[in-house]
Design a protein around this motif. Structure first.
Motif, PDB file in Angstrom:
ATOM      1  N   MET A 160      69.274  68.794  15.899  1.00 37.17           N
ATOM      2  CA  MET A 160      68.168  68.094  16.519  1.00 37.17           C
ATOM      3  C   MET A 160      68.686  66.812  17.151  1.00 37.17           C
ATOM      4  O   MET A 160      69.563  66.165  16.626  1.00 37.17           O
ATOM      5  N   ASN A 161      68.101  66.459  18.216  1.00 37.41           N
ATOM      6  CA  ASN A 161      68.412  65.202  18.862  1.00 37.41           C
ATOM      7  C   ASN A 161      67.582  64.130  18.162  1.00 37.41           C
ATOM      8  O   ASN A 161      66.367  64.096  18.275  1.00 37.41           O
ATOM      9  N   ALA A 162      68.230  63.257  17.427  1.00 39.84           N
ATOM     10  CA  ALA A 162      67.527  62.264  16.611  1.00 39.84           C
ATOM     11  C   ALA A 162      66.660  61.337  17.448  1.00 39.84           C
ATOM     12  O   ALA A 162      65.632  60.869  16.988  1.00 39.84           O
ATOM     13  N   ASP A 163      67.076  61.073  18.684  1.00 33.01           N
ATOM     14  CA  ASP A 163      66.308  60.164  19.531  1.00 33.01           C
ATOM     15  C   ASP A 163      65.011  60.794  20.031  1.00 33.01           C
ATOM     16  O   ASP A 163      64.004  60.134  20.157  1.00 33.01           O
ATOM     17  N   LYS A 164      65.038  62.070  20.335  1.00 31.53           N
ATOM     18  CA  LYS A 164      63.884  62.725  20.943  1.00 31.53           C
ATOM     19  C   LYS A 164      63.165  63.669  19.989  1.00 31.53           C
ATOM     20  O   LYS A 164      62.081  64.134  20.300  1.00 31.53           O
ATOM     21  N   GLY A 165      63.778  64.023  18.847  1.00 32.30           N
ATOM     22  CA  GLY A 165      63.148  64.936  17.910  1.00 32.30           C
ATOM     23  C   GLY A 165      63.125  66.379  18.388  1.00 32.30           C
ATOM     24  O   GLY A 165      62.322  67.173  17.936  1.00 32.30           O
ATOM     25  N   THR A 166      64.023  66.731  19.326  1.00 31.55           N
ATOM     26  CA  THR A 166      64.073  68.102  19.825  1.00 31.55           C
ATOM     27  C   THR A 166      65.489  68.625  19.744  1.00 31.55           C
ATOM     28  O   THR A 166      66.450  67.861  19.712  1.00 31.55           O
ATOM     29  N   CYS A 167      65.630  69.943  19.748  1.00 31.95           N
ATOM     30  CA  CYS A 167      66.959  70.560  19.751  1.00 31.95           C
ATOM     31  C   CYS A 167      67.548  70.471  21.153  1.00 31.95           C
ATOM     32  O   CYS A 167      66.837  70.545  22.142  1.00 31.95           O
ATOM     33  N   SER A 168      68.854  70.316  21.202  1.00 30.56           N
ATOM     34  CA  SER A 168      69.550  70.285  22.477  1.00 30.56           C
ATOM     35  C   SER A 168      69.828  71.708  22.923  1.00 30.56           C
ATOM     36  O   SER A 168      70.419  72.483  22.184  1.00 30.56           O
ATOM     37  N   LEU A 169      69.381  72.058  24.123  1.00 34.22           N
ATOM     38  CA  LEU A 169      69.613  73.388  24.666  1.00 34.22           C
ATOM     39  C   LEU A 169      70.676  73.383  25.747  1.00 34.22           C
ATOM     40  O   LEU A 169      70.821  74.349  26.482  1.00 34.22           O
ATOM     41  N   GLY A 170      71.450  72.307  25.834  1.00 32.46           N
ATOM     42  CA  GLY A 170      72.511  72.231  26.817  1.00 32.46           C
ATOM     43  C   GLY A 170      73.691  73.096  26.420  1.00 32.46           C
ATOM     44  O   GLY A 170      73.866  73.460  25.253  1.00 32.46           O
ATOM     45  N   VAL A 171      74.528  73.420  27.390  1.00 31.59           N
ATOM     46  CA  VAL A 171      75.687  74.267  27.122  1.00 31.59           C
ATOM     47  C   VAL A 171      76.677  73.604  26.182  1.00 31.59           C
ATOM     48  O   VAL A 171      77.490  74.281  25.549  1.00 31.59           O
ATOM     49  N   ASP A 172      76.616  72.290  26.056  1.00 27.11           N
ATOM     50  CA  ASP A 172      77.521  71.571  25.177  1.00 27.11           C
ATOM     51  C   ASP A 172      76.867  71.233  23.831  1.00 27.11           C
ATOM     52  O   ASP A 172      77.398  70.445  23.048  1.00 27.11           O
ATOM     53  N   SER A 173      75.723  71.850  23.537  1.00 31.63           N
ATOM     54  CA  SER A 173      74.999  71.579  22.302  1.00 31.63           C
ATOM     55  C   SER A 173      75.851  71.860  21.073  1.00 31.63           C
ATOM     56  O   SER A 173      76.589  72.841  21.020  1.00 31.63           O
ATOM     57  N   GLN A 174      75.721  71.006  20.077  1.00 36.22           N
ATOM     58  CA  GLN A 174      76.422  71.219  18.812  1.00 36.22           C
ATOM     59  C   GLN A 174      75.882  72.443  18.081  1.00 36.22           C
ATOM     60  O   GLN A 174      76.494  72.915  17.115  1.00 36.22           O
ATOM     61  N   TYR A 175      74.758  73.003  18.523  1.00 36.20           N
ATOM     62  CA  TYR A 175      74.127  74.130  17.850  1.00 36.20           C
ATOM     63  C   TYR A 175      74.562  75.484  18.394  1.00 36.20           C
ATOM     64  O   TYR A 175      74.160  76.511  17.853  1.00 36.20           O
ATOM     65  N   VAL A 176      75.358  75.517  19.441  1.00 35.30           N
ATOM     66  CA  VAL A 176      75.769  76.791  20.031  1.00 35.30           C
ATOM     67  C   VAL A 176      76.482  77.663  19.001  1.00 35.30           C
ATOM     68  O   VAL A 176      76.161  78.838  18.838  1.00 35.30           O
ATOM     69  N   GLU A 177      77.449  77.112  18.300  1.00 35.37           N
ATOM     70  CA  GLU A 177      78.191  77.900  17.310  1.00 35.37           C
ATOM     71  C   GLU A 177      77.276  78.371  16.170  1.00 35.37           C
ATOM     72  O   GLU A 177      77.410  79.481  15.670  1.00 35.37           O
ATOM     73  N   LEU A 178      76.356  77.506  15.755  1.00 37.03           N
ATOM     74  CA  LEU A 178      75.412  77.909  14.711  1.00 37.03           C
ATOM     75  C   LEU A 178      74.488  79.021  15.207  1.00 37.03           C
ATOM     76  O   LEU A 178      74.131  79.924  14.443  1.00 37.03           O
ATOM     77  N   ALA A 179      74.099  78.966  16.483  1.00 32.84           N
ATOM     78  CA  ALA A 179      73.271  80.023  17.055  1.00 32.84           C
ATOM     79  C   ALA A 179      74.020  81.355  17.043  1.00 32.84           C
ATOM     80  O   ALA A 179      73.432  82.400  16.748  1.00 32.84           O
ATOM     81  N   VAL A 180      75.320  81.305  17.317  1.00 37.98           N
ATOM     82  CA  VAL A 180      76.138  82.520  17.277  1.00 37.98           C
ATOM     83  C   VAL A 180      76.155  83.090  15.861  1.00 37.98           C
ATOM     84  O   VAL A 180      76.082  84.309  15.665  1.00 37.98           O
ATOM     85  N   GLU A 181      76.203  82.226  14.855  1.00 40.38           N
ATOM     86  CA  GLU A 181      76.150  82.686  13.469  1.00 40.38           C
ATOM     87  C   GLU A 181      74.811  83.355  13.158  1.00 40.38           C
ATOM     88  O   GLU A 181      74.765  84.340  12.424  1.00 40.38           O
ATOM     89  N   VAL A 182      73.733  82.828  13.721  1.00 41.69           N
ATOM     90  CA  VAL A 182      72.422  83.452  13.531  1.00 41.69           C
ATOM     91  C   VAL A 182      72.428  84.852  14.142  1.00 41.69           C
ATOM     92  O   VAL A 182      71.992  85.818  13.505  1.00 41.69           O
ATOM     93  N   PHE A 183      72.935  84.974  15.365  1.00 45.74           N
ATOM     94  CA  PHE A 183      73.008  86.294  15.992  1.00 45.74           C
ATOM     95  C   PHE A 183      73.894  87.233  15.186  1.00 45.74           C
ATOM     96  O   PHE A 183      73.594  88.418  15.043  1.00 45.74           O
ATOM     97  N   SER A 184      74.979  86.707  14.647  1.00 39.43           N
ATOM     98  CA  SER A 184      75.860  87.521  13.820  1.00 39.43           C
ATOM     99  C   SER A 184      75.126  88.038  12.582  1.00 39.43           C
ATOM    100  O   SER A 184      75.278  89.194  12.189  1.00 39.43           O
ATOM    101  N   MET A 185      74.310  87.188  11.985  1.00 34.77           N
ATOM    102  CA  MET A 185      73.534  87.590  10.821  1.00 34.77           C
ATOM    103  C   MET A 185      72.547  88.692  11.188  1.00 34.77           C
ATOM    104  O   MET A 185      72.273  89.589  10.389  1.00 34.77           O
ATOM    105  N   LEU A 186      72.032  88.668  12.395  1.00 31.67           N
ATOM    106  CA  LEU A 186      71.057  89.666  12.836  1.00 31.67           C
ATOM    107  C   LEU A 186      71.707  90.911  13.432  1.00 31.67           C
ATOM    108  O   LEU A 186      71.001  91.841  13.810  1.00 31.67           O
ATOM    109  N   ALA A 187      73.018  90.934  13.511  1.00 31.00           N
ATOM    110  CA  ALA A 187      73.726  92.069  14.102  1.00 31.00           C
ATOM    111  C   ALA A 187      73.926  93.177  13.071  1.00 31.00           C
ATOM    112  O   ALA A 187      75.010  93.737  12.922  1.00 31.00           O
TER     113      ALA A 187
END
Length: 120
Positions: A1-28
């Protein structure tokens, strides 16, 4: 989450990209997808889930343990039974969207698009 805005970063450089890949892996895994589909409306015990998804209770229990560690499901004790439920709506929505995307692969107008149309 972006602490300043209270929203997740959806940019290509987001720190959550790798975690999102783990979520997809869990659902695979088809069993995990079936578990999420079974839990989307109600909570269930391992035995009932095993029957619905067509796997042994031991196999379902192993999948649920991984899904619990990934914060996809949570539990509630009901007497001697452990009841499982989805942790939040996001895993359910990911699975629904993936199935809708799969329907597009069949060509034509997918059922999820026809459902909103008025019948003539």
């Amino acid at each position: 989450m972006n602490a300043d805005k209270g929203t997740c970063s959806l940019g290509v450089d987001s720190q959550y990209v790798e975690l999102a890949v783990e979520v997809f892996s869990m659902l695979a895994d088809a069993t995990r997808v079936r578990i999420i589909l079974a839990l989307r409306e109600k909570e269930m015990a391992v035995g009932a889930l095993a029957e619905v998804v067509g796997k042994s209770p031991a196999a379902v229990s192993q999948h649920l343990a991984k899904m619990r560690l990934a914060h996809m499901v949570s539990t509630r004790q009901d007497g001697t039974k452990v009841m499982y439920r989805l942790e939040n709506e996001h895993a359910r929505q990911l699975v629904v969207d993936a199935i809708h995307q799969a329907e597009h692969a069949l060509g034509g107008m997918p059922a999820h698009h026809r459902a909103g149309q008025a019948t003539a």
